[in-house]
Design an enzyme around this catalytic site. Structure first.
Site, PDB file in Angstrom:
ATOM      1  N   TYR A  39       0.826  -1.213   0.000  1.00 13.37           N
ATOM      2  CA  TYR A  39       0.000   0.000   0.000  1.00 13.37           C
ATOM      3  C   TYR A  39       0.859   1.262   0.000  1.00 13.37           C
ATOM      4  CZ  TYR A  39      -3.921  -3.036   1.523  1.00 13.37           C
ATOM      5  OH  TYR A  39      -4.868  -4.013   1.644  1.00 13.37           O
ATOM      6  N   HIS A  97       0.238 -11.701   1.755  1.00 16.30           N
ATOM      7  CA  HIS A  97      -0.770 -10.895   1.061  1.00 16.30           C
ATOM      8  C   HIS A  97      -1.420 -11.660  -0.094  1.00 16.30           C
ATOM      9  CE1 HIS A  97      -1.783  -6.425   0.028  1.00 16.30           C
ATOM     10  NE2 HIS A  97      -2.825  -7.216  -0.162  1.00 16.30           N
TER      11      HIS A  97
END
Length: 266
Positions: A39, A97
């Site tokens: 992110y 992830h």
């Protein structure tokens, strides 16, 4: 050690917007914050937490290890870098992830490495994200279902992901739903809107309450204070069996998070 029922997502929030969203969320009462290495906002999340008056011990902080750091010798160093950015000595939850693209690396390499990072004290709990049933099976073989604090996957009324959910639940693995609002698409769905009107609630609250009533943690994000506050109130909304049955009919397999390196979905 699975995550609290509602948290603050930070996907797509950059720079000052990330700082402001987390700062506001903490002021409003969020105590679960979800970020990820990819992110590009761990430093901003860390700054907002550091500048708040919320004790670190009151927070549940999640980050996620990106796909280029899954080699066994890279997992822990990548988390150490995350901790520096987040200004903390450990996270509460560290997730893989995505599975290694094309399964270039086996789950049996990177998930035990994440477990070792937990044993080193870099995280209190570990889990996985965007795993299929096949990947979950490998994960259970590698570290045991008890070690997997949550599976974080896309779940919303239009993608209810029932096969993976059923498999995870059968193995006692908790679920975290991301994209609960389907990029805002739930907000105009006539079924959701009608349920919201019956309850004097917002469509977003209905979608979030639906997830929480299935036992999932939800992690909506917003940059607007009123939406952050409103979403948090979804914990007090109780949907009826009729409401749940109506939402069950909305599943149409509408997957929104489907990058080119995605696994073969169930």
């Amino acid at each position: 050690m699975h995550p609290p029922a509602i948290g603050l997502g930070t996907f797509r929030l950059q720079g000052q917007a990330a700082i402001d969203s987390v700062r506001t969320g903490l002021e409003l009462g969020y105590r679960h914050v979800d970020t990820a290495q990819i992110y590009g906002n761990e430093a901003e999340v860390g700054q907002a937490i550091a500048e708040s008056n919320v004790p670190r011990s009151d927070l549940y902080l999640t980050t996620k290890v990106w796909t280029d750091r899954l080699a066994a010798d890279r997992v822990a160093p990548s988390l150490e870098e995350s901790l520096r950015k987040l200004r903390t000595d450990r996270v509460d939850l560290a997730l893989i992830h995505w599975p290694s693209p094309g399964d270039a690396l086996p789950v049996a390499e990177y998930l035990p490495a994440l477990l070792r990072a937990r044993e080193q004290g870099l995280t209190r709990a570990i889990g996985v994200s965007n795993f299929t049933i096949a990947h979950l099976t490998q994960a259970i073989d590698a570290v045991g279902a008890d070690a997997i604090a949550t599976l974080q996957i896309e779940i919303h009324p239009f993608l209810q992901n029932r096969k993976v959910v059923a498999f995870a639940q059968a193995h006692g693995i908790h679920l975290t739903a991301y994209m609960s609002l389907a990029y805002g698409r739930v907000l105009t769905d006539p079924t959701i809107v009608a349920i919201a009107q019956r309850h004097g609630a917002t469509p977003a609250q209905v979608a979030l309450a639906w997830g929480m009533q299935q036992g999932y943690a939800v992690i909506p994000s917003s940059t607007r204070r009123e939406n952050l506050a409103s979403n948090l109130k979804a914990v007090d909304l109780h949907l009826s069996d009729d409401d749940l049955a109506a939402i069950a009919t909305l599943d149409r397999g509408e997957r929104l998070a489907n990058p080119d390196f995605s696994p073969h979905w169930d």
